[in-house]
Structures are given as C-alpha cells and as structure tokens.
Write a protein that holds these residues in place. Structure first.
Motif, PDB file in Angstrom:
ATOM      1  N   GLN A   4       0.814  -1.218   0.000  1.00 36.65           N
ATOM      2  CA  GLN A   4       0.000   0.000   0.000  1.00 36.65           C
ATOM      3  C   GLN A   4       0.848   1.269   0.000  1.00 36.65           C
ATOM      4  OE1 GLN A   4      -3.893  -0.012   0.099  1.00 36.65           O
ATOM      5  NE2 GLN A   4      -2.951  -1.687  -1.055  1.00 36.65           N
ATOM      6  N   VAL A   5       2.049   1.182  -0.564  1.00 40.03           N
ATOM      7  CA  VAL A   5       2.893   2.367  -0.750  1.00 40.03           C
ATOM      8  C   VAL A   5       3.420   2.379  -2.183  1.00 40.03           C
ATOM      9  CG1 VAL A   5       3.578   2.579   1.670  1.00 40.03           C
ATOM     10  CG2 VAL A   5       4.954   1.193   0.111  1.00 40.03           C
ATOM     11  N   SER A   6       3.767   3.568  -2.641  1.00 45.10           N
ATOM     12  CA  SER A   6       4.289   3.718  -4.005  1.00 45.10           C
ATOM     13  C   SER A   6       4.927   5.092  -4.113  1.00 45.10           C
ATOM     14  CB  SER A   6       3.167   3.573  -5.040  1.00 45.10           C
ATOM     15  OG  SER A   6       2.170   4.580  -4.854  1.00 45.10           O
ATOM     16  N   SER A   7       5.460   5.376  -5.267  1.00 42.78           N
ATOM     17  CA  SER A   7       5.941   6.715  -5.606  1.00 42.78           C
ATOM     18  C   SER A   7       5.754   6.874  -7.095  1.00 42.78           C
ATOM     19  CB  SER A   7       7.418   6.899  -5.221  1.00 42.78           C
ATOM     20  OG  SER A   7       8.230   5.978  -5.929  1.00 42.78           O
ATOM     21  N   HIS A   8       5.885   8.094  -7.567  1.00 40.83           N
ATOM     22  CA  HIS A   8       5.786   8.291  -9.011  1.00 40.83           C
ATOM     23  C   HIS A   8       7.046   7.807  -9.721  1.00 40.83           C
ATOM     24  CE1 HIS A   8       2.684  11.072  -7.489  1.00 40.83           C
ATOM     25  NE2 HIS A   8       2.058  10.734  -8.601  1.00 40.83           N
ATOM     26  N   TYR A   9       8.196   8.071  -9.091  1.00 46.28           N
ATOM     27  CA  TYR A   9       9.471   7.726  -9.722  1.00 46.28           C
ATOM     28  C   TYR A   9      10.389   7.014  -8.734  1.00 46.28           C
ATOM     29  CZ  TYR A   9       8.102  10.813 -13.551  1.00 46.28           C
ATOM     30  OH  TYR A   9       7.426  11.396 -14.607  1.00 46.28           O
ATOM     31  N   PHE A  10      11.294   6.232  -9.316  1.00 42.16           N
ATOM     32  CA  PHE A  10      12.321   5.525  -8.552  1.00 42.16           C
ATOM     33  C   PHE A  10      13.645   5.740  -9.281  1.00 42.16           C
ATOM     34  CE2 PHE A  10      15.007   1.953  -7.487  1.00 42.16           C
ATOM     35  CZ  PHE A  10      14.707   1.655  -6.171  1.00 42.16           C
ATOM     36  N   VAL A  11      14.641   6.294  -8.583  1.00 42.23           N
ATOM     37  CA  VAL A  11      15.933   6.598  -9.199  1.00 42.23           C
ATOM     38  C   VAL A  11      16.980   5.636  -8.648  1.00 42.23           C
ATOM     39  CG1 VAL A  11      17.659   8.361  -9.673  1.00 42.23           C
ATOM     40  CG2 VAL A  11      15.264   9.030  -9.367  1.00 42.23           C
ATOM     41  N   HIS A  12      17.521   4.786  -9.536  1.00 44.37           N
ATOM     42  CA  HIS A  12      18.520   3.796  -9.155  1.00 44.37           C
ATOM     43  C   HIS A  12      19.872   4.458  -8.870  1.00 44.37           C
ATOM     44  CE1 HIS A  12      16.824  -0.234  -9.483  1.00 44.37           C
ATOM     45  NE2 HIS A  12      16.127   0.153 -10.549  1.00 44.37           N
ATOM     46  N   LEU A  13      20.755   3.693  -8.254  1.00 48.15           N
ATOM     47  CA  LEU A  13      22.105   4.167  -7.958  1.00 48.15           C
ATOM     48  C   LEU A  13      22.868   4.566  -9.215  1.00 48.15           C
ATOM     49  CD1 LEU A  13      23.053   1.464  -5.309  1.00 48.15           C
ATOM     50  CD2 LEU A  13      22.685   3.886  -4.834  1.00 48.15           C
ATOM     51  N   ASP A  14      22.595   3.891 -10.327  1.00 43.76           N
ATOM     52  CA  ASP A  14      23.301   4.186 -11.579  1.00 43.76           C
ATOM     53  C   ASP A  14      22.651   5.306 -12.385  1.00 43.76           C
ATOM     54  OD1 ASP A  14      21.020   3.013 -12.603  1.00 43.76           O
ATOM     55  OD2 ASP A  14      22.054   1.357 -13.630  1.00 43.76           O
ATOM     56  N   GLY A  15      21.610   5.935 -11.822  1.00 44.48           N
ATOM     57  CA  GLY A  15      20.953   7.042 -12.494  1.00 44.48           C
ATOM     58  C   GLY A  15      19.796   6.651 -13.388  1.00 44.48           C
ATOM     59  N   SER A  16      19.554   5.372 -13.563  1.00 48.75           N
ATOM     60  CA  SER A  16      18.396   4.968 -14.356  1.00 48.75           C
ATOM     61  C   SER A  16      17.120   5.260 -13.567  1.00 48.75           C
ATOM     62  CB  SER A  16      18.480   3.495 -14.744  1.00 48.75           C
ATOM     63  OG  SER A  16      18.560   2.675 -13.598  1.00 48.75           O
ATOM     64  N   ILE A  17      16.050   5.602 -14.290  1.00 45.27           N
ATOM     65  CA  ILE A  17      14.812   6.074 -13.670  1.00 45.27           C
ATOM     66  C   ILE A  17      13.642   5.207 -14.113  1.00 45.27           C
ATOM     67  CG2 ILE A  17      13.203   8.017 -13.467  1.00 45.27           C
ATOM     68  CD1 ILE A  17      15.574   9.883 -13.975  1.00 45.27           C
ATOM     69  N   LEU A  18      12.843   4.779 -13.157  1.00 48.77           N
ATOM     70  CA  LEU A  18      11.609   4.061 -13.421  1.00 48.77           C
ATOM     71  C   LEU A  18      10.435   4.948 -13.034  1.00 48.77           C
ATOM     72  CD1 LEU A  18      12.503   0.569 -11.902  1.00 48.77           C
ATOM     73  CD2 LEU A  18      12.592   1.231 -14.311  1.00 48.77           C
ATOM     74  N   GLN A  19       9.363   4.894 -13.807  1.00 45.02           N
ATOM     75  CA  GLN A  19       8.120   5.555 -13.410  1.00 45.02           C
ATOM     76  C   GLN A  19       7.124   4.486 -13.004  1.00 45.02           C
ATOM     77  OE1 GLN A  19       6.374   8.445 -16.094  1.00 45.02           O
ATOM     78  NE2 GLN A  19       4.727   8.920 -14.651  1.00 45.02           N
ATOM     79  N   LEU A  20       6.627   4.602 -11.781  1.00 44.99           N
ATOM     80  CA  LEU A  20       5.728   3.597 -11.210  1.00 44.99           C
ATOM     81  C   LEU A  20       4.269   4.022 -11.268  1.00 44.99           C
ATOM     82  CD1 LEU A  20       7.755   2.717  -7.970  1.00 44.99           C
ATOM     83  CD2 LEU A  20       8.219   2.058 -10.337  1.00 44.99           C
ATOM     84  N   VAL A  21       4.014   5.321 -11.195  1.00 44.17           N
ATOM     85  CA  VAL A  21       2.653   5.866 -11.183  1.00 44.17           C
ATOM     86  C   VAL A  21       2.624   7.092 -12.094  1.00 44.17           C
ATOM     87  CG1 VAL A  21       0.860   6.942  -9.734  1.00 44.17           C
ATOM     88  CG2 VAL A  21       2.210   5.035  -8.832  1.00 44.17           C
ATOM     89  N   GLN A  22       1.544   7.255 -12.838  1.00 45.62           N
ATOM     90  CA  GLN A  22       1.420   8.437 -13.686  1.00 45.62           C
ATOM     91  C   GLN A  22       1.343   9.698 -12.822  1.00 45.62           C
ATOM     92  OE1 GLN A  22      -1.129   7.953 -17.436  1.00 45.62           O
ATOM     93  NE2 GLN A  22      -2.033   6.423 -16.049  1.00 45.62           N
ATOM     94  N   GLU A  23       1.880  10.776 -13.333  1.00 44.43           N
ATOM     95  CA  GLU A  23       1.886  12.028 -12.573  1.00 44.43           C
ATOM     96  C   GLU A  23       0.487  12.565 -12.315  1.00 44.43           C
ATOM     97  OE1 GLU A  23       4.473  14.800 -14.493  1.00 44.43           O
ATOM     98  OE2 GLU A  23       6.236  13.532 -14.262  1.00 44.43           O
ATOM     99  N   LYS A  24      -0.456  12.249 -13.182  1.00 43.21           N
ATOM    100  CA  LYS A  24      -1.826  12.742 -12.980  1.00 43.21           C
ATOM    101  C   LYS A  24      -2.492  12.049 -11.793  1.00 43.21           C
ATOM    102  CE  LYS A  24      -4.305   9.479 -16.006  1.00 43.21           C
ATOM    103  NZ  LYS A  24      -5.110   8.906 -14.906  1.00 43.21           N
ATOM    104  N   ASP A  25      -1.947  10.914 -11.387  1.00 42.29           N
ATOM    105  CA  ASP A  25      -2.530  10.141 -10.298  1.00 42.29           C
ATOM    106  C   ASP A  25      -1.829  10.416  -8.969  1.00 42.29           C
ATOM    107  OD1 ASP A  25      -4.475   8.843 -11.861  1.00 42.29           O
ATOM    108  OD2 ASP A  25      -2.987   7.390 -12.572  1.00 42.29           O
ATOM    109  N   ARG A  26      -2.442   9.970  -7.919  1.00 46.68           N
ATOM    110  CA  ARG A  26      -1.980  10.189  -6.541  1.00 46.68           C
ATOM    111  C   ARG A  26      -1.245   8.943  -6.061  1.00 46.68           C
ATOM    112  NH1 ARG A  26      -4.169   9.128  -1.392  1.00 46.68           N
ATOM    113  NH2 ARG A  26      -4.032  10.808   0.153  1.00 46.68           N
ATOM    114  N   ALA A  27       0.079   9.028  -6.004  1.00 46.98           N
ATOM    115  CA  ALA A  27       0.874   7.932  -5.448  1.00 46.98           C
ATOM    116  C   ALA A  27       0.833   8.008  -3.923  1.00 46.98           C
ATOM    117  CB  ALA A  27       2.305   7.994  -5.957  1.00 46.98           C
ATOM    118  N   TRP A  28       1.184   6.915  -3.271  1.00 48.63           N
ATOM    119  CA  TRP A  28       1.056   6.806  -1.809  1.00 48.63           C
ATOM    120  C   TRP A  28       2.443   6.762  -1.178  1.00 48.63           C
ATOM    121  CZ3 TRP A  28      -2.708   2.104  -2.510  1.00 48.63           C
ATOM    122  CH2 TRP A  28      -3.882   2.547  -3.135  1.00 48.63           C
TER     123      TRP A  28
END
Length: 257
Positions: free
Chosen positions: A54-78
């Motif tokens: 029941q937790v999330s974020s919009h983005y996740f930034v790895h140690l090597d600088g690669s970026i994942l998007q987990l939730v759309q910005e229009k939505d409310r991440a937890w």
C-alpha cells in the motif's frame, strides 16, 4: 497492471498498483524527495510495486541514475503518509513523489552517487517545467513530517540541486557561539521563532514553548538547510539561515513592503 506512457522521457515504466485520484487538485504543485532506506534497491522497488505494501511513488531513481516511473503524474501515489506543509495536509494529492535508492540512516547514510544526483536533477527540472512548481516547494520527506521521517537525510546535496535550478536554498550561516534556544525554553523569542518556521511551511505550533515536537521541527529544518549540525537546538546559524530563506521568498518580500 496496465502500462502507460512515461511522463518523463528518460524513464522506463514499471507500474505499481498503489495509486488513486488526486483530491481537490488537477495536478501536483510540489516535489517530495525520499530515500528508500532499505538494504537494496531491489527490495525497495519490490515493496513499492507490491499490492500488499500500500505504498508507491511516481518515480524511482537507481544508484546508476536509471529512472523508473511507477505511477502516472496525474494520479496520486502513496508515498508521503501523514504530514502537512503551509497548513495543507494530504501531501500525496499535492505532490510528485521521487524515491531515491539509498540505504539511508539504517544503512549508515551512504553518499549519493554523482550519476544518481544528476538523474534526480534532470527529472526534477522536467517536472518543475511541466507543472510550474515553485522553487520553495521542492522538499524532503522530513520537511513535511518532522520527527516521524528523516529522509532524504543530511547528506542529500540540496545546495547542488539549487545550483542546477532545483529547490530553494541559501548558503547556511556559519556555526558560531552566541545565544541559542532548546527544549524547555519558553517565551516571546520562542514564539517568534515558531512563527518563522510556520511561515516558511513547517507544521509548527505557535505557542511559545520549545517542546520535543519543536525540537524535531528544528532538526528537520537543519537536516535540509543547515546539515553541518543536526541537533534540534536553535542556534544563531539556524535562526539566521531561516531568516535569510524567508526574506529571499518573493511572497515574503511583497508582504514586507
């Protein structure tokens, strides 16, 4: 889980099921930065993408600088939990949450790799441009939830971000001797300091009592803006840095004239 187009062109989409609709806002007006605080980036990412967490974020930034998007910005991440800024709660509805892979205080507070910070800056600049986010609304988790949270920690390079155009910052006033305020103090000077913290945005009670809660709020301020010493004691360096931050805000200057 349904995939979606990435809002940030440099991100790879890895959907999390943990999101909802923003409440009372059409879009975000704040960036909130976190460290993951877990032993490995992989375990943190698994947790953010697990329905049971029941937790999330919009983005996740790895140690090597690669970026994942987990939730759309229009939505409310937890990602924020309980907290407030400038009197407004429901930080999740106001913000874009960015989780930065770092073991944090539980892991000895390791340095953030340069390539990772460069990626964070690029992501923040893009979000700021697209959503017109004010500089003073780029915050850490510890800012909106003092005492309860300490991330992204005193090693996070806020000054470097500011130099690149991200966030509000002044060079901290050097630490020196002189009068200071701490737990147990009471009176008008404490009330004046509380008013300054509240005016900047912190959820401070303006009651003239330097409580344990206030000490946590002072420590949160120090962790972001005067990280050389984080002790919850309001010395001259802390108070002067806060005053200079306030007077550099356009809204503050317009009210003072």
């Amino acid at each position: 889980m349904m995939s979606f187009p990435a809002d940030f062109s440099g991100a790879v989409v890895q959907p999390s099921p943990n999101y909802g609709e923003r409440v009372g806002l059409e879009g975000p007006d704040m960036l909130l930065l976190h460290y993951t605080g877990m032993s490995t980036p992989e375990s943190a990412l698994d947790w953010l993408c697990s329905k049971e967490s029941q937790v999330s974020s919009h983005y996740f930034v790895h140690l090597d600088g690669s970026i994942l998007q987990l939730v759309q910005e229009k939505d409310r991440a937890w990602h924020a939990g309980a907290g407030s800024w400038r009197g407004r709660a429901d930080i999740n509805s106001q913000s874009i949450g960015i989780e930065i892979a770092n073991a944090g205080h539980p892991g000895g507070l390791p340095d953030y790799p340069k390539v990772q910070i460069e990626a964070v800056i690029a992501l923040c600049l893009d979000c700021i441009r697209r959503w017109n986010i004010p500089t003073e609304r780029v915050l850490g988790h510890s800012d909106i939830a003092p005492v309860r949270k300490v991330d992204p920690g005193e090693k996070f390079p806020w000054g470097e971000l500011h130099a690149a155009g991200v966030g509000h910052w002044v060079e901290p006033t050097p630490i020196m001797g002189g009068r200071f305020f701490q737990r147990g103090d009471q009176g008008q000077p404490i009330k004046a300091l509380q008013s300054m913290l509240a005016l900047y945005g912190y959820p401070t009670d303006v009651d003239g009592v330097f409580s344990d809660k206030m000490a946590g709020e002072v420590a949160a301020f120090q962790r972001h803006f005067r990280p050389q010493r984080v002790d919850g004691v309001a010395d001259f360096s802390t108070i002067d840095t806060l005053h200079r931050l306030l007077t550099s805000l356009p809204a503050y200057r317009s009210e003072a004239t």
